[in-house]
Scaffold this motif. Structure first.
Motif, PDB file in Angstrom:
ATOM      1  N   ASP A   1       0.824  -1.208   0.000  1.00  0.00           N
ATOM      2  CA  ASP A   1       0.000   0.000   0.000  1.00  0.00           C
ATOM      3  C   ASP A   1       0.863   1.264   0.000  1.00  0.00           C
ATOM      4  OD1 ASP A   1      -2.032   1.950   0.449  1.00  0.00           O
ATOM      5  OD2 ASP A   1      -3.238   0.467   1.508  1.00  0.00           O
ATOM      6  N   GLU A   2       0.396   2.275  -0.707  1.00  0.00           N
ATOM      7  CA  GLU A   2       1.142   3.535  -0.769  1.00  0.00           C
ATOM      8  C   GLU A   2       0.949   4.377   0.491  1.00  0.00           C
ATOM      9  OE1 GLU A   2      -0.009   5.530  -4.328  1.00  0.00           O
ATOM     10  OE2 GLU A   2       1.005   4.096  -5.650  1.00  0.00           O
ATOM     11  N   GLU A   3      -0.092   4.072   1.285  1.00  0.00           N
ATOM     12  CA  GLU A   3      -0.310   4.740   2.564  1.00  0.00           C
ATOM     13  C   GLU A   3      -0.285   3.699   3.677  1.00  0.00           C
ATOM     14  OE1 GLU A   3      -3.091   8.535   1.185  1.00  0.00           O
ATOM     15  OE2 GLU A   3      -4.040   6.837   2.188  1.00  0.00           O
ATOM     16  N   LEU A   4      -0.326   4.174   4.924  1.00  0.00           N
ATOM     17  CA  LEU A   4      -0.346   3.276   6.068  1.00  0.00           C
ATOM     18  C   LEU A   4      -1.662   3.451   6.821  1.00  0.00           C
ATOM     19  CD1 LEU A   4       3.282   3.836   7.417  1.00  0.00           C
ATOM     20  CD2 LEU A   4       2.465   2.008   5.913  1.00  0.00           C
ATOM     21  N   GLU A   5      -2.288   2.342   7.154  1.00  0.00           N
ATOM     22  CA  GLU A   5      -3.553   2.378   7.873  1.00  0.00           C
ATOM     23  C   GLU A   5      -3.359   1.828   9.285  1.00  0.00           C
ATOM     24  OE1 GLU A   5      -6.825   0.674   5.737  1.00  0.00           O
ATOM     25  OE2 GLU A   5      -7.885   0.109   7.573  1.00  0.00           O
ATOM     26  N   PHE A   6      -4.083   2.414  10.253  1.00  0.00           N
ATOM     27  CA  PHE A   6      -4.031   1.954  11.635  1.00  0.00           C
ATOM     28  C   PHE A   6      -5.448   1.877  12.193  1.00  0.00           C
ATOM     29  CE2 PHE A   6      -0.044   4.112  10.714  1.00  0.00           C
ATOM     30  CZ  PHE A   6       0.893   3.170  11.128  1.00  0.00           C
TER      31      PHE A   6
ATOM     32  N   PRO B   1      -3.359  -6.396  12.446  1.00  0.00           N
ATOM     33  CA  PRO B   1      -2.310  -7.045  11.642  1.00  0.00           C
ATOM     34  C   PRO B   1      -2.868  -8.026  10.625  1.00  0.00           C
ATOM     35  CG  PRO B   1      -2.363  -7.931  13.876  1.00  0.00           C
ATOM     36  CD  PRO B   1      -3.238  -6.719  13.875  1.00  0.00           C
ATOM     37  N   PHE B   2      -4.034  -8.602  10.928  1.00  0.00           N
ATOM     38  CA  PHE B   2      -4.647  -9.530   9.990  1.00  0.00           C
ATOM     39  C   PHE B   2      -5.288  -8.796   8.817  1.00  0.00           C
ATOM     40  CE2 PHE B   2      -5.126 -12.070  14.095  1.00  0.00           C
ATOM     41  CZ  PHE B   2      -3.863 -12.613  13.944  1.00  0.00           C
ATOM     42  N   ALA B   3      -5.689  -7.548   9.044  1.00  0.00           N
ATOM     43  CA  ALA B   3      -6.160  -6.722   7.934  1.00  0.00           C
ATOM     44  C   ALA B   3      -5.044  -6.522   6.917  1.00  0.00           C
ATOM     45  CB  ALA B   3      -6.649  -5.366   8.450  1.00  0.00           C
ATOM     46  N   SER B   4      -3.826  -6.455   7.404  1.00  0.00           N
ATOM     47  CA  SER B   4      -2.660  -6.341   6.537  1.00  0.00           C
ATOM     48  C   SER B   4      -2.413  -7.655   5.793  1.00  0.00           C
ATOM     49  CB  SER B   4      -1.431  -5.958   7.372  1.00  0.00           C
ATOM     50  OG  SER B   4      -0.261  -5.947   6.587  1.00  0.00           O
ATOM     51  N   LEU B   5      -2.369  -8.755   6.540  1.00  0.00           N
ATOM     52  CA  LEU B   5      -2.064 -10.055   5.951  1.00  0.00           C
ATOM     53  C   LEU B   5      -3.147 -10.535   4.986  1.00  0.00           C
ATOM     54  CD1 LEU B   5      -0.653 -11.610   9.201  1.00  0.00           C
ATOM     55  CD2 LEU B   5       0.564 -11.653   7.004  1.00  0.00           C
ATOM     56  N   LEU B   6      -4.400 -10.217   5.290  1.00  0.00           N
ATOM     57  CA  LEU B   6      -5.495 -10.659   4.421  1.00  0.00           C
ATOM     58  C   LEU B   6      -5.479  -9.959   3.064  1.00  0.00           C
ATOM     59  CD1 LEU B   6      -8.402 -10.878   7.010  1.00  0.00           C
ATOM     60  CD2 LEU B   6      -7.469 -12.781   5.685  1.00  0.00           C
ATOM     61  N   ARG B   7      -4.812  -8.808   2.990  1.00  0.00           N
ATOM     62  CA  ARG B   7      -4.726  -8.083   1.729  1.00  0.00           C
ATOM     63  C   ARG B   7      -3.373  -8.286   1.037  1.00  0.00           C
ATOM     64  NH1 ARG B   7      -7.439  -2.406   3.706  1.00  0.00           N
ATOM     65  NH2 ARG B   7      -6.393  -2.966   5.660  1.00  0.00           N
ATOM     66  N   ASP B   8      -2.623  -9.268   1.511  1.00  0.00           N
ATOM     67  CA  ASP B   8      -1.314  -9.572   0.931  1.00  0.00           C
ATOM     68  C   ASP B   8      -1.426 -10.817   0.050  1.00  0.00           C
ATOM     69  OD1 ASP B   8       1.358 -10.460   0.458  1.00  0.00           O
ATOM     70  OD2 ASP B   8       2.021  -9.312   2.197  1.00  0.00           O
ATOM     71  N   PRO B   9      -1.088 -10.729  -1.225  1.00  0.00           N
ATOM     72  CA  PRO B   9      -1.206 -11.888  -2.119  1.00  0.00           C
ATOM     73  C   PRO B   9      -0.462 -13.119  -1.604  1.00  0.00           C
ATOM     74  CG  PRO B   9      -0.746  -9.897  -3.389  1.00  0.00           C
ATOM     75  CD  PRO B   9      -0.608  -9.522  -1.942  1.00  0.00           C
ATOM     76  N   GLU B  10       0.646 -12.915  -0.922  1.00  0.00           N
ATOM     77  CA  GLU B  10       1.453 -14.050  -0.446  1.00  0.00           C
ATOM     78  C   GLU B  10       0.667 -14.956   0.508  1.00  0.00           C
ATOM     79  OE1 GLU B  10       5.857 -14.922   1.551  1.00  0.00           O
ATOM     80  OE2 GLU B  10       5.198 -12.867   1.146  1.00  0.00           O
ATOM     81  N   THR B  11      -0.215 -14.358   1.304  1.00  0.00           N
ATOM     82  CA  THR B  11      -1.029 -15.149   2.226  1.00  0.00           C
ATOM     83  C   THR B  11      -1.866 -16.163   1.468  1.00  0.00           C
ATOM     84  OG1 THR B  11      -1.162 -13.290   3.781  1.00  0.00           O
ATOM     85  CG2 THR B  11      -2.822 -15.028   4.005  1.00  0.00           C
TER      86      THR B  11
ATOM     87  N   ASP C   1     -11.497  -7.286  -4.377  1.00  0.00           N
ATOM     88  CA  ASP C   1     -10.240  -6.555  -4.410  1.00  0.00           C
ATOM     89  C   ASP C   1      -9.539  -6.811  -5.745  1.00  0.00           C
ATOM     90  OD1 ASP C   1      -7.204  -6.276  -4.021  1.00  0.00           O
ATOM     91  OD2 ASP C   1      -7.949  -5.422  -2.148  1.00  0.00           O
ATOM     92  N   PRO C   2      -9.163  -5.763  -6.488  1.00  0.00           N
ATOM     93  CA  PRO C   2      -8.588  -5.962  -7.822  1.00  0.00           C
ATOM     94  C   PRO C   2      -7.251  -6.704  -7.814  1.00  0.00           C
ATOM     95  CG  PRO C   2      -8.399  -3.655  -7.133  1.00  0.00           C
ATOM     96  CD  PRO C   2      -9.296  -4.328  -6.150  1.00  0.00           C
ATOM     97  N   LEU C   3      -6.532  -6.652  -6.699  1.00  0.00           N
ATOM     98  CA  LEU C   3      -5.223  -7.309  -6.632  1.00  0.00           C
ATOM     99  C   LEU C   3      -5.333  -8.766  -6.199  1.00  0.00           C
ATOM    100  CD1 LEU C   3      -2.130  -7.105  -6.841  1.00  0.00           C
ATOM    101  CD2 LEU C   3      -2.112  -6.400  -4.438  1.00  0.00           C
ATOM    102  N   ILE C   4      -6.166  -9.056  -5.194  1.00  0.00           N
ATOM    103  CA  ILE C   4      -6.185 -10.402  -4.622  1.00  0.00           C
ATOM    104  C   ILE C   4      -7.523 -11.127  -4.749  1.00  0.00           C
ATOM    105  CG2 ILE C   4      -4.381  -9.839  -2.956  1.00  0.00           C
ATOM    106  CD1 ILE C   4      -6.682  -9.701  -0.862  1.00  0.00           C
ATOM    107  N   GLY C   5      -8.538 -10.460  -5.292  1.00  0.00           N
ATOM    108  CA  GLY C   5      -9.872 -11.053  -5.363  1.00  0.00           C
ATOM    109  C   GLY C   5      -9.891 -12.457  -5.939  1.00  0.00           C
ATOM    110  N   GLU C   6      -9.204 -12.655  -7.063  1.00  0.00           N
ATOM    111  CA  GLU C   6      -9.191 -13.976  -7.696  1.00  0.00           C
ATOM    112  C   GLU C   6      -8.453 -14.994  -6.848  1.00  0.00           C
ATOM    113  OE1 GLU C   6      -7.785 -13.848 -11.668  1.00  0.00           O
ATOM    114  OE2 GLU C   6      -9.416 -12.566 -12.398  1.00  0.00           O
TER     115      GLU C   6
END
Length: 266
Positions: free
Chosen positions: A71-76, A131-141, A173-178
């Motif tokens: 992500d280009e920004e950081l979310e908390f 932290p799971f919001a981060s991991l769930l949006r990571d393709p590697e997961t 999600d356009p990156l990980i939806g599939e």
């Protein structure tokens, strides 16, 4: 002759600009800030963020990065504590304000700390979902696991809104939806008001309700991997349940079957 001099403005170190704020309930809010160009982190890690005190010294607390590493920004995602030294002020931030962000990410809730497995369980209470919001949006997961289960326990249904919104958005999600497809299982529970699933997740794991509900086998150290981020009681409960199923705690330097984030426990 009296010459009055203006006090020098306080300079905020490691300043980042707030880009958006969302208040989910009267006790929970999330916000996004600009990302330092030099910051590199693994999804699931945390950093120190904060504000300047009246004396000009920084007041910092550990916060998981809820946005994925790309992500280009950081979310908390944060709780609001009325008398909390930091959150009593942090909850009042608006876009354009600045916060301190120390760009030194650390943490145990990373994929590297786990051995390969078939299923990944993410177990959390309250803001431990960050932290799971981060991991769930990571393709590697999704590339590493056949099934991913998010089990989130809160007091009320309203407190589940952040996680519920996250989960609902993942398939589109356009990156990980599939990649997500039908791999994701969501198991939200409440402890202080009626809901579809009531009770602590630890109780549902002990008596097998969660496995029956999701049509999954009980944990084995050959197939299941577990990440835990919650209050002290939850952490202890899940660690005990993991041990009962033969799962061994891992770390960045020694990957095993489960990891627990303990940085947020006093």
């Amino acid at each position: 002759m009296n010459i009055q001099t203006k006090a020098p403005a306080k300079i905020m170190p490691d300043a980042q600009t707030v880009t958006s704020v969302h208040h989910w309930t009267d006790t929970l809010f999330s916000f996004r800030v600009t990302r330092p160009q030099s910051l590199r982190f693994r999804s699931g890690e945390f950093v120190m963020i904060g504000l300047l005190k009246d004396d000009g010294k920084p007041l910092l607390r550990a916060y998981s990065i809820a946005s994925p590493s790309w992500d280009e920004e950081l979310e908390f995602y944060s709780i609001k504590v009325p008398d909390g030294p930091l959150t009593s002020r942090l909850q009042k931030i608006v876009p354009g304000d600045e916060v301190i962000l120390r760009p030194k990410p650390v943490g145990t809730l990373v994929l590297d700390a786990l051995l390969p497995g078939k299923r990944l369980w993410m177990i959390c209470t309250g803001t431990g979902v960050a932290p799971f919001a981060s991991l769930l949006r990571d393709p590697e997961t999704w590339e590493q696991y056949d099934e991913v289960i998010l089990a989130h326990t809160c007091r009320t249904s309203a407190e589940l809104a952040y996680g519920r919104t996250l989960v609902a958005a993942l398939p589109d999600d356009p990156l990980i939806g599939e990649l997500v497809g039908d791999k994701l299982k969501y198991y939200p529970t409440t402890t202080r008001e009626p809901s579809k699933i009531e009770g602590r997740i630890s109780d549902h794991l002990r008596d097998g309700r969660v496995f029956s509900a999701l049509d999954m086998p009980a944990w084995t150290n050959s197939e299941d991997r577990v990440m835990v981020c919650g209050n002290l009681a939850l952490n202890k409960d899940i660690m005990s349940i993991c041990a009962d199923h033969g799962l061994i705690e891992g770390a960045n330097s020694d990957p095993k079957h489960f990891v627990v984030e303990k940085a947020f426990i006093d």
